[in-house]
Scaffold this motif. Structure first.
Motif, mmCIF file in Angstrom:
data_model
loop_
_atom_site.group_PDB
_atom_site.id
_atom_site.type_symbol
_atom_site.label_atom_id
_atom_site.label_comp_id
_atom_site.label_asym_id
_atom_site.label_seq_id
_atom_site.Cartn_x
_atom_site.Cartn_y
_atom_site.Cartn_z
ATOM 1 N N UNK A 291 19.182 26.851 79.684
ATOM 2 C CA UNK A 291 20.240 26.320 80.562
ATOM 3 C C UNK A 291 21.298 27.385 80.931
ATOM 4 N N UNK A 292 21.543 27.697 82.025
ATOM 5 C CA UNK A 292 22.700 28.684 82.358
ATOM 6 C C UNK A 292 24.102 28.241 82.042
ATOM 7 N N UNK A 293 24.669 29.397 81.482
ATOM 8 C CA UNK A 293 25.989 29.168 80.941
ATOM 9 C C UNK A 293 26.888 28.567 82.154
ATOM 10 N N UNK A 294 26.677 29.312 83.379
ATOM 11 C CA UNK A 294 27.152 29.120 84.390
ATOM 12 C C UNK A 294 27.380 27.764 85.258
ATOM 13 N N UNK A 314 19.558 26.254 73.468
ATOM 14 C CA UNK A 314 20.533 25.329 73.046
ATOM 15 C C UNK A 314 21.313 25.049 74.367
ATOM 16 N N UNK A 315 22.238 23.820 74.194
ATOM 17 C CA UNK A 315 22.951 23.404 75.427
ATOM 18 C C UNK A 315 24.278 24.376 75.238
ATOM 19 N N UNK A 333 13.106 17.631 77.283
ATOM 20 C CA UNK A 333 12.877 19.066 77.441
ATOM 21 C C UNK A 333 12.304 19.688 76.178
ATOM 22 N N UNK A 334 13.040 20.925 76.008
ATOM 23 C CA UNK A 334 12.765 21.552 74.430
ATOM 24 C C UNK A 334 13.867 22.012 73.737
ATOM 25 N N UNK A 335 14.827 21.401 74.166
ATOM 26 C CA UNK A 335 16.150 21.848 73.736
ATOM 27 C C UNK A 335 16.404 21.756 72.060
ATOM 28 N N UNK A 336 16.978 22.877 71.496
ATOM 29 C CA UNK A 336 17.246 22.985 70.133
ATOM 30 C C UNK A 336 18.831 23.073 69.942
ATOM 31 N N UNK A 337 19.131 23.139 68.659
ATOM 32 C CA UNK A 337 20.361 23.306 68.072
ATOM 33 C C UNK A 337 21.421 21.950 68.280
ATOM 34 N N UNK A 338 22.528 22.255 67.961
ATOM 35 C CA UNK A 338 23.529 21.153 68.115
ATOM 36 C C UNK A 338 24.124 20.920 69.350
ATOM 37 N N UNK A 339 24.592 19.531 69.391
ATOM 38 C CA UNK A 339 25.525 19.299 70.686
ATOM 39 C C UNK A 339 26.716 19.790 70.604
ATOM 40 N N UNK A 340 26.912 20.731 71.851
ATOM 41 C CA UNK A 340 28.266 21.105 71.747
ATOM 42 C C UNK A 340 29.559 20.133 71.490
ATOM 43 N N UNK A 341 30.476 20.220 70.827
ATOM 44 C CA UNK A 341 31.563 19.326 70.325
ATOM 45 C C UNK A 341 32.320 19.090 71.595
ATOM 46 N N UNK A 356 14.472 12.950 73.288
ATOM 47 C CA UNK A 356 13.002 13.723 73.452
ATOM 48 C C UNK A 356 13.327 15.229 73.526
ATOM 49 N N UNK A 357 14.248 15.860 72.560
ATOM 50 C CA UNK A 357 14.349 17.209 72.371
ATOM 51 C C UNK A 357 14.167 17.449 70.926
ATOM 52 N N UNK A 358 14.715 18.482 70.370
ATOM 53 C CA UNK A 358 14.441 18.743 69.153
ATOM 54 C C UNK A 358 15.914 19.121 68.535
ATOM 55 N N UNK A 359 17.059 18.671 69.007
ATOM 56 C CA UNK A 359 18.430 18.663 68.698
ATOM 57 C C UNK A 359 18.616 18.488 67.158
#
Length: 376
Positions: A291-294, A314-315, A333-341, A356-359
């Motif tokens: 996911x682009x930071x932009x 990650x998000x 999708x195939x997203x990982x990591x934590x959800x940004x606060x 349906x990700x790996x968050x």
């Protein structure tokens, strides 16, 4: 029967004849005068034409429902605008209608039940500016005469959406330099998107969605059409990558619908330059990368639909800066990591779907501050 009885030499007799041909091609006299099957109680006697004010009466045609004449042409004069939108009209448009009217600038037959093909005659109206034939049952291919050079300097709107039209978009579309809106959505149009559309520099609305289009998104589409505000190519069979330059020039774009295609590759970072973007629909493709930071720079973004792809990583923390966001769909999708606060500080968010990700990680207490949140 028309009791006006204009002289055969009357300057505008063909205008009246054209309207009469349309009337007899669409008005259901058989049912109106069927003594054996009279209308039931409460049923309208007119199965067609919700409004018929003054039609086929001795009154001048300029007083007929839907007819606006040129001011200088008199009561039985030259028709400038013809608008019977949403009037319950069913039947076909006879060729005599198109050939009998010559100076029409606005034709609106939208939201009726017209069928049959669109006759080439409509393309001979050199003064035509606005053409609305959408939401009917027209069949056949797109008449090439509509896209002829005769309309180069005046035709601003073509809306043929919501019909059963087929065939390909003519290359002649590029000759319409005054065109501002092209809507061919919800038809059976096939082939590729002609790059010649990029010659229509004034286009602000382009609806080609829900068709049978294939091929790639022409690069010239996103580099030349700088006035675009609404671009919808969804629900086709488009492949390849989203052009990297898409955000460099489409900075007036508010709505971008590319979902339900077969697009591949990463989401271009240049999308973050679309400072007026309110809706981004890229779901149900084969997008990869991260996911682009932009995207976090899109301060007016309300709807973000990136679900049902193959996006990894990650998000970005920057997504917490999307303070206008109401719906964020990143599921499947195939997203990982934590959800940004920061996401839990988006006060207007109503739906947040990340399943349906790996968050990982836990939900913070701040999620209770999202008073508008309904679906998580």
């Amino acid at each position: 029967e028309d009791n006006r009885q204009l002289a055969a030499s009357h300057e505008f007799i063909f205008e009246r004849y054209a309207l009469a041909c349309l009337w007899y091609a669409t008005f259901d006299y058989a049912r109106l005068y069927d003594a054996e099957h009279p209308p039931k109680q409460g049923e309208d006697k007119l199965p067609n034409w919700s409004s018929t004010n003054n039609w086929m009466t001795p009154t001048p045609i300029c007083s007929w429902f839907g007819v606006t004449c040129h001011e200088s042409s008199g009561a039985d004069g030259s028709i400038d605008q013809f608008n019977i939108t949403n009037n319950g009209v069913r039947g076909f448009v006879p060729d005599e209608f198109y050939r009998g009217l010559t100076d029409v600038s606005v034709l609106d037959l939208s939201h009726n039940l017209f069928n049959g093909t669109i006759a080439d005659g409509v393309g001979h109206w050199e003064d035509l500016r606005l053409l609305y034939l959408n939401q009917n049952f027209f069949t056949g291919s797109l008449p090439k005469t509509i896209f002829s050079p005769a309309h180069k300097s005046q035709l601003e709107i073509i809306d043929l959406g919501g019909n059963w039209l087929s065939g390909m978009i003519p290359n002649e579309i590029g000759d319409l330099s005054a065109l501002k809106r092209l809507a061919l959505y919800e038809n059976w149009i096939s082939g590729t998107i002609p790059p010649f559309i990029a010659n229509c520099k004034k286009l602000d609305t382009l609806y080609l969605d829900s068709n049978d289009l294939s091929g790639t998104i022409p690069r010239m589409l996103v580099t030349e059409l700088t006035q675009l505000q609404d671009l919808r190519l969804r629900s086709n069979h488009l492949k390849g990558r989203i052009p990297e330059e898409i955000g460099n020039n489409l900075q007036k774009l508010a709505l971008l619908y590319l979902d339900d295609n077969e697009l591949q590759g990463a989401i271009p970072a240049s999308i973050g330059l679309m400072s007026r973007l309110e809706e981004l629909h890229l779901y149900k493709n084969k997008l990869t990368g991260t996911l682009p930071d932009e995207i976090g720079k899109l301060r007016y973004l309300k709807l973000l639909y990136l679900d049902s792809n193959e996006i990894a990583g990650s998000i970005p923390d920057s997504f917490g800066d999307l303070h206008s966001l109401e719906q964020m769909f990143l599921f499947s999708n195939k997203l990982t990591g934590e959800i940004p606060s920061g996401i839990y500080g988006i006060e207007d968010v109503v739906e947040l779907r990340l399943n349906n990700n790996s968050l990982g990680g836990s939900l913070p207490d701040e999620i209770g501050d999202l008073l508008r949140l309904r679906n998580l």
